[in-house]
Design a protein around this motif. Structure first.
Motif, PDB file in Angstrom:
ATOM      1  N   GLN A 151     -20.491  -7.425 -16.781  1.00 27.14           N
ATOM      2  CA  GLN A 151     -20.671  -6.517 -18.284  1.00 27.14           C
ATOM      3  C   GLN A 151     -20.625  -7.832 -19.353  1.00 27.14           C
ATOM      4  N   LEU A 152     -20.051  -8.792 -19.318  1.00 25.07           N
ATOM      5  CA  LEU A 152     -20.150  -9.730 -20.556  1.00 25.07           C
ATOM      6  C   LEU A 152     -21.511 -10.776 -20.811  1.00 25.07           C
ATOM      7  N   THR A 155     -23.153  -7.068 -22.911  1.00 24.39           N
ATOM      8  CA  THR A 155     -23.271  -7.321 -24.111  1.00 24.39           C
ATOM      9  C   THR A 155     -24.040  -8.461 -24.545  1.00 24.39           C
ATOM     10  N   ASN A 315     -18.126  -6.116 -30.189  1.00 32.87           N
ATOM     11  CA  ASN A 315     -18.453  -6.102 -28.095  1.00 32.87           C
ATOM     12  C   ASN A 315     -18.865  -7.034 -27.447  1.00 32.87           C
ATOM     13  N   THR A 319     -15.193  -9.008 -24.631  1.00 31.19           N
ATOM     14  CA  THR A 319     -15.378  -9.266 -23.182  1.00 31.19           C
ATOM     15  C   THR A 319     -14.543 -10.142 -22.819  1.00 31.19           C
ATOM     16  N   ALA A 378     -14.533  -2.977 -24.809  1.00 30.75           N
ATOM     17  CA  ALA A 378     -14.688  -4.625 -24.548  1.00 30.75           C
ATOM     18  C   ALA A 378     -14.178  -4.858 -23.763  1.00 30.75           C
ATOM     19  N   THR A 379     -12.583  -5.179 -24.219  1.00 31.77           N
ATOM     20  CA  THR A 379     -12.144  -5.445 -23.330  1.00 31.77           C
ATOM     21  C   THR A 379     -11.605  -4.939 -22.540  1.00 31.77           C
ATOM     22  N   ASN A 382     -14.950  -1.257 -20.198  1.00 26.68           N
ATOM     23  CA  ASN A 382     -16.674  -1.724 -20.142  1.00 26.68           C
ATOM     24  C   ASN A 382     -16.458  -2.938 -18.638  1.00 26.68           C
ATOM     25  N   VAL A 383     -15.427  -3.863 -18.932  1.00 26.88           N
ATOM     26  CA  VAL A 383     -14.992  -4.645 -18.050  1.00 26.88           C
ATOM     27  C   VAL A 383     -14.644  -3.869 -16.350  1.00 26.88           C
TER      28      VAL A 383
END
Length: 469
Positions: A151-152, A155, A315, A319, A378-379, A382-383
């Motif tokens: 995911q990082l 982004t 974003n 992350t 994002a935290t 999405n993780v």
């Protein structure tokens, strides 16, 4: 809360460097996923001008990548169950390269749409298999943050796309370079995957125990004298693989039908439900339409693209916070907390737009709520959105189950992206974001009631627990 205790195998492991190296190479698929998803946001402003596109035609160009992603996600699982995760990811790298070249040289909107379909196929394949590949090589204690690295990279890819859009916007609107430069990381991704070993769990399922043992020793960094730790982890894998091969052959052939089996159903409900509610929260509308939204609010094209870079940076920077938290606090708690904050942020945004519109100090308050929403997504969401399904499914149908899961992800993504501008026109900003806030509230309840906690457990332990659930 402390991190989960290490297993005996993890205490005896020599180094995390090998598995981190494997993860970084595989996560290049996430980088390409992010870049090819985000690049259209800036390029579209100039594609519309060059090809004289109508609003509907622009929507087709944007959404065609999602159709390709649905097809890629649907096909990748069965292919990877049969031929291996690594081989199919090498194929995906070739698809990314081909799509980038097609887009760069597209002579018409029709050919550009075809190129976006090809790129979408690569994205769907990567979104399916990169998390699975990483999860199957990662030690349980660090699996969350290692899968989260995907995911990082997504982004980071989105931010790089925004930066490329801004940098190339000054070169005579040459949007073709925005697409074409993605061929370089695509080739690097393919070469890197060729150098990596196959997933040890897939090898164990295929009865290739010696190769699985060699790969496990390589990616765990086991040193000489630590054969017991290696054998213990390998024994757990082979026992699970043996149980999988004991399943009747008719069920193994009917992989899609096997998804409805009682032992699989809880995992499928959790995995697919998370994708549907997560996408319905509307976050990708910002990724796809941010410059258009900013431009419609009065910014010039250059300023609109630059403002979108800021959204991408929020974003990206938030992350790693989620990557740290996912193994410390757990998937379930992180998702429930984030969904609650997302609900409050969107409700605040809707209220601000209803009261003050986009003028004066209310505009800055609206921006603050958008930043809060993106930071929460994002935290948290999405993780875990790729971590949770990559951990839930039985080994024998993991690829197929991930296909069903990611197909639902991209289908809902397509639906939300296709309807966003229509909703905005029909309901206004306040009504649209109130609707998204209601979905986030549903996601909060879903996380609390349905999502199982998988922190610190081996994939085999998770499989056994869900089979009895």
């Amino acid at each position: 809360m402390a991190s989960p205790p290490a297993t005996s195998a993890e205490r005896d492991s020599g180094s995390l460097r090998p598995v981190i190296g494997v993860t970084l190479v595989a996560a290049l698929g996430g980088l390409l996923f992010g870049y090819d998803t985000g690049v259209i946001s800036g390029a579209l402003l100039f594609i519309e001008e060059d090809f004289a596109l109508s609003a509907f035609a622009s929507g087709v160009v944007v959404s065609s990548i999602l159709v390709g992603a649905m097809l890629g996600a649907a096909a990748a699982g069965a292919l990877s169950d049969r031929y291996g995760r690594r081989r199919v990811l090498v194929l995906a790298a070739g698809v990314f390269t081909l799509g980038a070249a097609m887009a760069a040289f597209a002579p018409s909107a029709v050919m550009l749409t075809a190129a976006r379909l090809v790129l979408g196929f690569g994205i769907g394949t990567a979104s399916n298999l990169v998390p699975v590949f990483i999860a199957e090589v990662a030690p349980p204690r660090y699996r969350g943050r290692l899968v989260g690295l995907n995911q990082l990279m997504i982004t980071l890819g989105i931010v790089l796309a925004y930066v490329a859009n801004y940098a190339l916007e000054h070169t005579d609107h040459d949007w073709r370079w925005m697409f074409g430069i993605a061929a370089v990381p695509s080739l690097i991704f393919g070469a890197g995957m060729l150098a990596l070993p196959e997933s040890p769990r897939w090898l164990a399922l295929r009865g290739q125990t010696d190769r699985a043992r060699a790969v496990l020793a390589r990616v765990r960094g086991y040193a000489d004298g630590h054969a017991d730790a290696l054998d213990a982890e390998l024994a757990e894998m082979t026992a699970s693989a043996g149980a999988e091969t004991a399943v009747p052959s008719a069920e193994r052939r009917g992989r899609w039908r096997a998804l409805t089996a009682p032992g699989v159903r809880p995992a499928l409900i959790a995995g697919v439900g998370l994708q549907i509610l997560g996408q319905a929260s509307g976050v990708n509308t910002v990724i796809y339409y941010a410059p258009k939204i900013f431009e419609s609010s009065g910014l010039g094209s250059s300023s609109a693209i630059l403002a979108t870079v800021g959204v991408g940076l929020v974003n990206l920077l938030m992350t790693p916070v989620g990557m740290y938290a996912v193994d410390r606090f757990g998937r379930k708690r992180l998702l429930a907390t984030g969904a609650m904050v997302m609900t409050l942020a969107l409700a605040g945004l809707a209220g601000t737009l209803a009261v003050g519109g986009q003028e004066g100090s209310f505009a800055w308050l609206a921006v603050a709520f958008v930043v809060l929403y993106i930071a929460a997504v994002a935290t948290t969401l999405n993780v875990v959105v790729f971590i949770i399904p990559s951990e839930l499914y039985p080994l024998r149908i993991r690829g197929t189950a991930m296909s069903a899961t990611m197909f639902s992800n991209w289908s809902m993504n397509f639906l939300v992206s296709l309807t966003f501008l229509t909703l905005l026109q029909a309901l206004g900003g306040a009504g649209t974001f109130t609707l998204y806030a209601a979905v986030c509230a549903m996601l909060t309840l879903f996380a609390v009631r349905v999502i199982p906690e998988t922190r610190g457990k081996s994939l085999e332990e998770i499989e056994q627990e869900l089979a009895h659930r």
